[in-house]
Write an enzyme that holds these catalytic residues in place. Structure first.
Site, short mmCIF file in Angstrom:
data_model
loop_
_atom_site.label_atom_id
_atom_site.label_comp_id
_atom_site.label_asym_id
_atom_site.label_seq_id
_atom_site.Cartn_x
_atom_site.Cartn_y
_atom_site.Cartn_z
N LYS A 277 -1.16 29.29 37.65
CA LYS A 277 -1.48 27.96 37.09
C LYS A 277 -2.96 27.96 36.74
O LYS A 277 -3.78 28.48 37.51
CB LYS A 277 -1.19 26.86 38.13
CG LYS A 277 -1.50 25.46 37.68
CD LYS A 277 -1.66 24.52 38.87
CE LYS A 277 -3.02 24.78 39.51
NZ LYS A 277 -3.25 24.00 40.72
N ASP B 247 -29.94 18.02 37.16
CA ASP B 247 -30.28 16.65 36.79
C ASP B 247 -31.76 16.37 36.95
O ASP B 247 -32.28 15.38 36.45
CB ASP B 247 -29.53 15.64 37.69
CG ASP B 247 -28.05 15.55 37.34
OD1 ASP B 247 -27.73 15.79 36.16
OD2 ASP B 247 -27.25 15.24 38.22
N ASP C 165 -4.29 26.49 46.24
CA ASP C 165 -5.41 25.78 45.63
C ASP C 165 -5.84 24.63 46.52
O ASP C 165 -5.18 23.60 46.59
CB ASP C 165 -4.95 25.29 44.25
CG ASP C 165 -6.09 24.67 43.47
OD1 ASP C 165 -7.20 24.55 44.04
OD2 ASP C 165 -5.87 24.32 42.30
N SER D 42 -5.02 30.13 39.64
CA SER D 42 -4.62 30.38 41.02
C SER D 42 -3.10 30.48 41.03
O SER D 42 -2.46 30.18 40.02
CB SER D 42 -5.10 29.24 41.93
OG SER D 42 -4.48 28.03 41.55
N THR E 248 -10.29 32.18 41.00
CA THR E 248 -11.58 32.85 40.83
C THR E 248 -12.16 32.42 39.50
O THR E 248 -11.43 32.01 38.59
CB THR E 248 -11.44 34.38 40.82
OG1 THR E 248 -10.77 34.75 39.61
CG2 THR E 248 -10.69 34.90 42.02
N GLU F 195 -7.66 18.78 43.12
CA GLU F 195 -6.73 18.82 42.00
C GLU F 195 -5.46 19.56 42.39
O GLU F 195 -4.34 19.12 42.10
CB GLU F 195 -7.38 19.49 40.79
CG GLU F 195 -8.44 18.61 40.16
CD GLU F 195 -9.33 19.35 39.19
OE1 GLU F 195 -9.02 20.50 38.86
OE2 GLU F 195 -10.34 18.75 38.78
N ARG G 161 -9.81 32.23 36.34
CA ARG G 161 -9.67 30.78 36.19
C ARG G 161 -8.22 30.35 36.38
O ARG G 161 -7.70 29.48 35.69
CB ARG G 161 -10.21 30.31 34.83
CG ARG G 161 -11.74 30.42 34.76
CD ARG G 161 -12.30 29.73 33.57
NE ARG G 161 -11.91 30.39 32.33
CZ ARG G 161 -11.58 29.75 31.23
NH1 ARG G 161 -11.55 28.44 31.20
NH2 ARG G 161 -11.25 30.42 30.16
N ASP H 288 -23.12 9.28 34.82
CA ASP H 288 -22.28 10.47 34.81
C ASP H 288 -20.83 10.01 34.88
O ASP H 288 -20.51 9.10 35.63
CB ASP H 288 -22.59 11.35 36.02
CG ASP H 288 -23.83 12.18 35.76
OD1 ASP H 288 -24.07 12.52 34.59
OD2 ASP H 288 -24.56 12.48 36.72
#
Lengths: 683, 573
Positions: free
Chosen positions: A396, A523, A345, A385, A379, A349, A383, A308
């Site tokens: 953003k 998986d 956020d 925040s 959310t 990230e 998508r 992965d």
């Protein structure tokens, strides 16, 4: 490193040695010996020679000399059997020591089992698969399972050695819990995933103890070859008696048995099971639990490895690397907006955006977001925040989400922002757009960070002949960039669980063995389909159940070590078999002249080692044969070292060391023992 | 040893090397090609034989069916031959009015020829009619050789074919393989060679035996017969059964050095070529050359020792009034000399031919050890037609297994995994040889009815016993002489050894093919070791020698090796 992790055990741990010494006598029982045809023949030889020696002592036949020789041969044949048993017992002892460590994780606990609307207190060992239990702060989790309700912080140091508590919650990829770990806060409802004795831990315990060890396919094939060789030598020795009688040489049962024991592959026969158990033990010391020996052996054969991207090749989180303002926007404004919109956020990230702004554009950035700011969390629907502060709506998010947002407000995505976003995507990064109302301020460049040292690890896989394939949800261009940077051989972009399964099936149809790691529930089917599936301990119960190995450290690159252990297992067996058979050359030169010299003194030149006397020659060969087993125990336990230098070079090396070395070593060893035997006056 | 002697050996090796590729490619096209070469010439006969036998050459068989067809075919041939030999007196072309053979001799001979052994407990010119030689024995000379080729090709298919998922796990059609080998290879080549043999002086007639008066005035009866036509297939099919008792030492069978050289080439030609056929089938000629190299290495080692030992002569003669350096001439034909005799002995035993141009019994101890050990290696030093290749492939299975373990990977050969089942079958194969040879030899050495047939006592007698059973089990057929084998005990047990040595080894070999054919082919990677290089050739040679040596060294030590040291010390048997 806290907790009772598997520990390094000294080769000469006195407690293990003592216990092994006792066990090696206990293992003399014929029923135990019959499992190993090579050593069984030695035991039969020991019994026969002992009986003959006793007869010679009690009622010496007319004209018989001193009985010491028969006694000495009988003694050393017994020693040979004991040494082989000792090797196995030592491996088992080390395994048992590991198992005790593992078992300490399975302390007997009480569990609160839910029955309808009642809750009853039962022993953890009574829990069956499917039972539902409730665990509260301070309790030990009674068994492996899956959280079906609640969220809690759990101390898993008993299993992983990692002291920081982790969050376990229902749903998602953090729902698996391991028996023996402790709930620190809150309360969990858990569905138990395995019957008693069926959990990974318990299976591993019985595997390392050697109790439920089943022979692996290669071990089985080797066992057949060894049994075949033993039969060949049995024929050669038994028929030698009448053949010798015809030429006037009378062979006693004692010397024939000595010859036979020296010829049959006792070295590998005596060490075979120790090698297998030691392999398990080594794996466990790497903090990997395996379902079966077969899985370990298969990992040595792996051709293709699916990795992965996230978490394995790149560090799990992307990191903000650069701010790109749109035309006419000052970098400071973009920096401030990025900072404000990311304050809410809490993802890594988001935090990395804050860190980037502070580090590179620190001037004019407040220590905190103003208290009147209204934080807008991320959310799945928007998508995005951000925060509303001073009448401005800073947002953003993904470029397409922001584009939709500004479009709704009557704005548009400027061409230069779009171009920058595309450039970033091509380079393997992820662009995030920042806007103030309908005005797009610019782009935050999120970068995938390739893990330190991953390129070297991947190169090592390549040197082993294993092809690595990176699996990622990214688009092909992004995937290609990261693949190039990390040095994987191939990649599967825009991967879905179905595509992943398909890839595994394709590879397997080509005859390849596929290994993969995984942690999520989605998986699980692929983990089950793969020949070697290693689940991360941090993963879901479903992933763990589908896998045939679990890494307690949740380190996907651990597969490298697992592959090496698998290869070592085979190499150790192969090398010692070659060594064992090569030894026979010298033994022939020691024993055969000794057998025939009495009648045909002319064959003295065949006694190339110049051994002192026929008795000393035979005895020295038998003693060497016994000692070599003990001498090789450390090698059997440690394993022959694997070097990724290509198969041909590896074969040349092994043949030189164990083939040629196996021919030469006994000439030296037998001569040395003969000198000693002669010096002690036995010759 | 002389330069001329070595030159003969090297010239022989060069010719074999030269024919391997063209003949191997021809065989590949005959047995595996979409279209066969020279189909216009041979096709009609091929199709006629299919029509007679009701064979559909496209109907492939599983290993079990293949083995069943082979066994049924051989069994039928064996019974017919037994009947012909027993009823010889009533059958035509019996110029010398020979009677029928005794039951045990007929059994031994029928078994011997149907197993490609050609062990002869009888003297041809004093026992068999022309009809028996031409019909009963020549039939087997062709069919047993063709069956050997068929088995080798079937086994090669097992290793080299890749059967798609769910595809039929077949390894060819026994009837088609056998008929093609005969029609396209053995028959035409034998015809040409027979003409060549005639040119060198081999006889071909149906005359009654000639009674001549020698220069000394003594009467002598000269055996006659259709020899040239028998001689060609005898060598080409590695059969080795002589028309005359003296076999290829007889001037009517092998008159000149040229016929001798040609015979040697014929013996090795097909076994060597089959390695190349195998390489073609594996789609990698180097795989075939690796086997060729291992065989060639073993051959050179053998011929060097044999030539050295024979050229050195009998050590016991040192100090006697014998010309020093003359070498050991006992039992050799002066028209061939020491080098060609040592070469012939190595070739005929390396391949399971068994024709002899000198008496192996009269070789020095070490010189005689070479042919004996060559046989005991399992007839893989090029080996019998077909038998050499499938025998070597069994050793390959073992070598690959050891090598695979040593590099830390489940062993693979040509991309197919070697697993427990193959090891079981390979172990069975290598176990059978010592069981037959050492088992029967030990019994014979202990039993009065066994020992009574021996001409020599002590180590040399033991070598004679070992040689007889090795020759039978290895389907070689050469004799060490000195053993009166035409007794019920020897005829019967040698017959059992021949049967088991042929069919009980073919069955596991075909079973390996059956197990391998359905396996998935794994593409090669850095982790798989190459099986076409010098390293693997050396490993394979090592495995063959070590398995053979470890098995037979104790017995050999008591026989030829002790004998050698005794001779060094001046004691002879």
């Amino acid at each position: 490193m806290a907790g009772p992790r598997a520990r390094e055990i000294s080769l000469f741990d006195p407690r293990i040695l003592r216990r092994a010494a006792q066990d090696s006598v206990r293992k003399l029982s014929p029923r135990a010996m019959a499992k190993n045809p090579v050593m069984f023949v030695v035991e039969v030889g020991s019994v026969l020679t002992t009986a003959l020696w006793l007869r010679d002592v009690v009622a010496p036949p007319a004209g018989a000399g001193s009985a010491w020789f028969g006694g000495a041969v009988a003694l050393w044949l017994w020693v040979t059997v004991l040494f082989a048993n000792f090797a196995e017992a030592i491996a088992e002892g080390r395994g048992k020591a590991q198992a005790d460590t593992l078992r300490s994780m399975r302390r007997e606990t009480r569990a609160r089992r839910v029955r309808g609307s009642d809750v009853e207190v039962v022993a953890a060992s009574e829990l069956r698969k499917g039972d539902v239990v409730i665990v509260e702060a301070g309790d030990l989790i009674p068994g492996d399972g899956e959280v079906i309700a609640g969220a809690a912080s759990v101390d898993e140091s008993a299993v992983t050695g990692e002291s920081a508590p982790v969050i376990r919650e229902s749903g998602g990829d953090r729902s698996a819990v391991t028996g023996g770990t402790r709930v620190l806060s809150d309360r969990l409802t858990i569905r138990i995933g395995a019957d008693p004795g069926e959990s990974f831990l318990e299976r591993m315990i019985s595997l390392v103890e050697g109790a439920s060890r089943q022979k692996t396919p290669n071990e089985l094939a080797l066992g057949i070859l060894l049994a075949g060789l033993t039969l060949v030598f049995l024929l050669a020795c038994v028929t030698l008696v009448p053949l010798a009688a015809y030429t006037g040489v009378a062979l006693s049962v004692t010397v024939t048995a000595a010859l036979l024991v020296c010829l049959i592959p006792t070295t590998i026969g005596g060490l075979l099971s120790a090698i297998g158990i030691a392999g398990m033990d080594r794996l466990l010391r790497k903090n990997v639990l395996a379902m079966s020996g077969r899985a370990i052996e298969a990992s040595g054969d792996v051709d293709t490895l699916l990795l992965d991207k996230t978490g394995t090749i790149t560090i799990g989180n992307r990191e903000a690397g650069e701010l790109i303002p749109s035309a006419g926007v000052a970098i400071e404004e973009l920096a401030l907006a990025s900072f404000s919109s990311s304050a809410a956020d809490e993802t890594p990230e988001g935090r990395s955006v804050v860190a980037l702004v502070r580090a590179r554009h620190g001037r004019g950035i407040p220590a905190q977001v103003p208290p009147d700011a209204k934080l807008v969390p991320f959310t799945a629907h928007t998508r995005m925040s951000g925060c509303d502060v001073g009448g401005r709506a800073l947002r953003k998010g993904a470029v397409d989400a922001v584009a939709k947002h500004v479009l709704a407000l009557g704005g548009a995505l400027p061409a230069d922002v779009l171009a920058a976003a595309e450039r970033i995507g091509d380079a393997g990064g992820t662009p995030l757009a920042v806007c103030d109302g309908a005005r797009v301020l610019g782009i935050v460049h999120l970068r995938d960070i390739v893990k330190l040292g991953i390129a070297e690890r991947l190169a090592r896989f390549r040197a082993m002949g294993i092809r690595t394939v990176m699996i990622t949800g990214d688009n092909p261009r992004t995937a290609a960039t990261i693949a190039r940077e990390a040095g994987v051989d191939d990649f599967l972009a825009e991967a879905t669980p179905e595509r992943k399964m398909e890839l595994i099936r394709e590879e397997q149809a080509k005859g390849k063995l596929v290994a993969m790691t995984g942690d999520g529930t989605n998986d699980a089917p692929a983990l089950a389909q793969a020949d070697v599936g290693m689940a991360m301990n941090s993963g879901t119960q479903a992933a763990k159940e589908a896998a045939n190995m679990i890494d307690l450290d949740s380190d996907p690159t651990k597969l490298l070590e697992v592959v090496e252990i698998g290869k070592q297992l085979l190499m150790t067996r192969g090398s010692l078999t070659t060594f064992s058979i090569s030894n026979d050359v010298a033994k022939y030169f020691a024993i055969l002249p000794a057998l025939f010299m009495g009648v045909y003194p002319e064959i003295a030149p065949l006694n190339v080692m110049g051994l002192a006397s026929p008795q000393s020659a035979i005895l020295s060969a038998v003693i060497f044969n016994a000692l070599v087993i003990v001498a090789l125990i450390p090698l059997a336990l440690r394993g022959v070292r694997y070097r990724p230098i290509g198969a041909a070079a590896l074969l040349r090396r092994s043949l030189l060391i164990y083939g040629v070395g196996g021919v030469v070593a006994p000439f030296v060893g037998i001569k040395g023992i003969d000198v000693l035997v002669a010096a002690l006056g036995f010759a | 040893m002389t330069a001329v002697g070595w030159l003969q050996i090297l010239a022989f090796a060069a010719v074999i090397f030269a024919v391997t590729k063209p003949l191997g490619s021809y065989l590949f096209r005959v047995l595996e090609g979409e279209r066969r070469p020279l189909e216009r010439l041979f096709g009609p006969l091929e199709r006629a034989l299919y029509a007679v036998g009701g064979v559909d050459p496209r109907r492939e068989q599983t290993w079990l069916q293949y083995a069943g067809a082979l066994l049924a075919f051989s069994c039928f041939g064996l019974l017919v031959t037994y009947a012909v030999l027993r009823l010889q007196a009533a059958l035509p072309l019996n110029q010398q009015r020979f009677g029928g053979l005794s039951p045990h001799l007929a059994w031994n001979t029928a078994v011997s020829f149907s197993t490609n052994t050609n062990w002869q407990s009888y003297g041809g010119e004093s026992t068999l009619s022309y009809f028996s030689q031409m019909a009963a024995l020549a039939w087997h000379n062709f069919t047993s050789a063709a069956a050997g080729i068929a088995v080798a090709i079937a086994m090669a298919r097992g290793f080299t074919r890749s059967v798609p998922e769910g595809g039929a796990r077949t390894i060819g059609c026994f009837w088609a393989d056998t008929i093609r080998a005969i029609v396209y290879l053995l028959l035409p080549l034998s015809g040409i060679v027979a003409l060549g043999m005639l040119a060198t002086g081999v006889i071909q007639n149906f005359s009654p035996y000639l009674e001549v008066t020698t220069l000394e005035g003594a009467k002598q009866v000269l055996g006659m017969g259709p020899v040239a036509s028998q001689e060609a297939i005898k060598q080409l099919g590695t059969n080795g059964g002589g028309f005359f008792n003296a076999n290829a030492a007889h001037p009517f069978e092998n008159p000149t050095p040229l016929s001798n050289f040609a015979s040697l080439v014929l013996i090795f030609a097909i076994p060597a070529a089959l390695t190349h056929t195998y390489g073609r089938m594996a789609r990698d000629a180097r795989q075939g050359w690796a086997l060729f190299a291992a065989m060639a290495l073993l051959f050179f080692a053998g011929v060097s020792v044999a030539y050295w030992a024979e050229a050195r002569g009998n050590p016991a003669f040192a100090g006697l009034a014998v010309e020093p350096g003359a070498g050991n001439w006992e039992g050799k034909e002066s028209r061939f000399g020491i080098a060609a005799s040592a070469l012939y002995a190595t070739v005929t035993t390396g391949a399971s031919c068994g024709a002899v141009n000198s008496m192996h019994d009269s070789f020095t101890a070490l010189g005689g050890l070479v042919p004996l050990f060559d046989i005991q290696l399992g007839e893989v030093v090029f080996g019998g037609v077909g038998a050499g290749l499938y025998g070597m492939l069994v050793y390959v299975v073992i070598a690959v297994f050891l090598a695979g373990l040593m590099v830390g990977r489940t062993p693979e050969y040509l991309g197919k995994k070697i697993e427990a089942r193959e090891m079981k079958l390979a172990s069975l194969y290598i176990l059978l040889f010592p069981l037959l040879i050492l088992g029967f030899a030990a019994w014979s050495a202990a039993a009065p009815y066994g020992v009574s047939s021996l001409a020599n006592a002590g180590p040399h007698g033991l070598a004679e016993i070992l040689y007889a059973y090795s020759s039978a089990a290895g389907n070689n057929g050469s004799a060490f002489a000195g053993l009166a084998a035409d007794t019920p005990w020897w005829n019967t047990t040698l017959g059992i050894a021949m049967l088991a040595g042929r069919f009980l080894m073919i069955v596991p070999a075909l079973a390996i093919a059956g197990a391998m054919v359905g396996k998935k082919v794994v593409p090669e990677s850095l982790g798989t070791f190459p099986t076409h290089g010098a390293l693997f050739g050396a490993l394979l040679t090592g495995v063959v020698v070590v398995v053979g040596a470890l098995t037979f060294f104790p017995a050999l030590a008591l026989g030829p090796i002790v004998e050698h040291f005794l001779a060094e010390a001046g004691k002879l048997y």
